[in-house]
Design a protein around this motif. Structure first.
Motif, PDB file in Angstrom:
ATOM      1  N   GLY A   1       0.650  -1.651   0.337  1.00  0.00           N
ATOM      2  CA  GLY A   1      -0.152  -0.063  -0.413  1.00  0.00           C
ATOM      3  C   GLY A   1       1.044   1.584  -0.234  1.00  0.00           C
ATOM      4  O   GLY A   1       0.577   1.943  -0.057  1.00  0.00           O
TER       5      GLY A   1
ATOM      6  N   ARG B   1      -3.055  -3.536  -6.416  1.00  0.00           N
ATOM      7  CA  ARG B   1      -2.073  -3.562  -5.835  1.00  0.00           C
ATOM      8  C   ARG B   1      -0.512  -2.940  -6.922  1.00  0.00           C
ATOM      9  O   ARG B   1      -0.782  -2.752  -8.479  1.00  0.00           O
ATOM     10  CB  ARG B   1      -1.327  -4.901  -5.880  1.00  0.00           C
ATOM     11  N   PRO B   2      -0.103  -2.647  -6.409  1.00  0.00           N
ATOM     12  CA  PRO B   2       1.680  -2.100  -7.246  1.00  0.00           C
ATOM     13  C   PRO B   2       1.866  -2.932  -8.520  1.00  0.00           C
ATOM     14  O   PRO B   2       2.056  -4.236  -8.015  1.00  0.00           O
ATOM     15  CB  PRO B   2       2.141  -0.994  -6.663  1.00  0.00           C
TER      16      PRO B   2
ATOM     17  N   ASP C   1      -6.748   9.412  -7.630  1.00  0.00           N
ATOM     18  CA  ASP C   1      -7.382   8.068  -7.052  1.00  0.00           C
ATOM     19  C   ASP C   1      -6.907   6.705  -8.371  1.00  0.00           C
ATOM     20  O   ASP C   1      -6.177   6.518  -8.671  1.00  0.00           O
ATOM     21  CB  ASP C   1      -8.895   8.427  -7.427  1.00  0.00           C
ATOM     22  N   ASP C   2      -7.606   5.545  -7.053  1.00  0.00           N
ATOM     23  CA  ASP C   2      -6.922   5.303  -8.500  1.00  0.00           C
ATOM     24  C   ASP C   2      -7.361   4.262  -9.562  1.00  0.00           C
ATOM     25  O   ASP C   2      -6.308   3.726 -10.071  1.00  0.00           O
ATOM     26  CB  ASP C   2      -7.691   3.393  -7.159  1.00  0.00           C
TER      27      ASP C   2
ATOM     28  N   GLU D   1      -8.871  -4.717  -4.251  1.00  0.00           N
ATOM     29  CA  GLU D   1      -8.177  -4.039  -4.097  1.00  0.00           C
ATOM     30  C   GLU D   1      -7.077  -3.587  -5.290  1.00  0.00           C
ATOM     31  O   GLU D   1      -5.947  -5.092  -5.647  1.00  0.00           O
ATOM     32  CB  GLU D   1      -6.862  -3.796  -3.244  1.00  0.00           C
TER      33      GLU D   1
ATOM     34  N   LYS E   1      -5.328  -4.483 -10.895  1.00  0.00           N
ATOM     35  CA  LYS E   1      -6.135  -4.806 -10.529  1.00  0.00           C
ATOM     36  C   LYS E   1      -6.599  -6.518 -11.066  1.00  0.00           C
ATOM     37  O   LYS E   1      -7.289  -6.092 -12.137  1.00  0.00           O
ATOM     38  CB  LYS E   1      -7.825  -4.064  -9.884  1.00  0.00           C
TER      39      LYS E   1
ATOM     40  N   ARG F   1       0.194   3.868  -3.312  1.00  0.00           N
ATOM     41  CA  ARG F   1      -0.976   3.863  -3.538  1.00  0.00           C
ATOM     42  C   ARG F   1      -1.333   4.899  -2.802  1.00  0.00           C
ATOM     43  O   ARG F   1      -2.089   6.473  -2.787  1.00  0.00           O
ATOM     44  CB  ARG F   1      -1.304   2.907  -3.404  1.00  0.00           C
TER      45      ARG F   1
ATOM     46  N   LEU G   1      -4.248   5.925 -11.850  1.00  0.00           N
ATOM     47  CA  LEU G   1      -3.270   5.195 -11.073  1.00  0.00           C
ATOM     48  C   LEU G   1      -3.246   3.673 -11.678  1.00  0.00           C
ATOM     49  O   LEU G   1      -2.448   3.736 -12.449  1.00  0.00           O
ATOM     50  CB  LEU G   1      -2.900   4.912  -9.585  1.00  0.00           C
TER      51      LEU G   1
ATOM     52  N   ALA H   1      -2.398   8.442  -3.265  1.00  0.00           N
ATOM     53  CA  ALA H   1      -3.403   9.128  -3.157  1.00  0.00           C
ATOM     54  C   ALA H   1      -3.504  10.395  -2.538  1.00  0.00           C
ATOM     55  O   ALA H   1      -4.195  11.277  -2.320  1.00  0.00           O
ATOM     56  CB  ALA H   1      -4.594   8.455  -2.313  1.00  0.00           C
TER      57      ALA H   1
ATOM     58  N   LEU I   1      -0.804   0.987 -10.952  1.00  0.00           N
ATOM     59  CA  LEU I   1      -1.323  -0.189 -10.284  1.00  0.00           C
ATOM     60  C   LEU I   1      -2.456  -1.187 -11.158  1.00  0.00           C
ATOM     61  O   LEU I   1      -2.725  -0.928 -12.565  1.00  0.00           O
ATOM     62  CB  LEU I   1      -2.446   0.643  -9.219  1.00  0.00           C
TER      63      LEU I   1
END
Length: 193
Positions: A56, A88-89, A68-69, A86, A80, A59, A72, A63, A78
């Motif tokens: 995290g 992840r990197p 926002d995700d 969630e 998914k 992120r 990213l 943030a 990030l």
């Protein structure tokens, strides 16, 4: 519309550098640089950094700066997977190489895994600003030397480019771990005979 991606990548690059030099987490990456005879000065000039294993950190940092995700994930920082709730990197426990375009804008990253596993090298995902087959690592620094010397030296990887530049050989670039594409050949042709 591409400017936010350049900004996100530049901010991530600064954060990766902070993780390399300002955190105990970066110790293995610093050891790797030492084993390759790359100094801190060289690493900083080439914007090398470290992506920690922890999920995290990047992120949360981005943030806090307002990204926002979704943005990213669009930038490729990030990912998914379907089975995960969630994001992840994309890069974890890797020595990070900032990839800049010919105009010195941050377009992506290459990450070298420091422990066991695959892939050894991982590039940013294709995005609004990063197209692996249209980009050459080091072109932003090699471009004027390529034009002046009317030649380009193409090498295999990131460390090869950095080490040759440190040795005083300036017109050197690498094709980001791919076979040389037509787009990369066109970049070479535009900058050197």
């Amino acid at each position: 519309p591409r400017e936010p991606f350049w900004e996100i990548n530049a901010t991530a690059s600064a954060w990766f550098r902070d993780q390399l030099w300002g955190s105990e987490r970066g110790a293995a990456a610093r050891e790797y640089l030492t084993s390759r005879a790359l100094t801190r000065e060289t690493a900083e000039a080439w914007e090398l950094g470290y992506a920690p294993r922890e999920l995290g950190l990047l992120r949360a940092h981005l943030a806090n700066l307002g990204w926002d995700d979704e943005r990213l994930m669009q930038a490729g920082l990030l990912v998914k997977r379907e089975e995960e709730e969630e994001p992840r990197p994309r890069f974890r426990d890797r020595l990070m190489f900032a990839i800049l375009d010919a105009s010195s804008r941050h377009v992506g990253f290459g990450g070298r895994l420091l422990g066991a596993g695959d892939p050894k090298y991982l590039n940013s995902a294709e995005s609004e600003v990063f197209h692996k087959g249209q980009t050459l690592y080091g072109l932003h620094l090699a471009r004027s030397a390529m034009r002046r010397e009317e030649r380009a030296i193409l090498v295999e990887g990131y460390v090869d480019v950095v080490r040759m530049a440190v040795a005083g050989i300036e017109p050197v670039v690498a094709p980001l771990g791919t076979s040389l594409t037509e787009g990369q050949a066109e970049l070479l042709r535009r900058n050197a005979k």
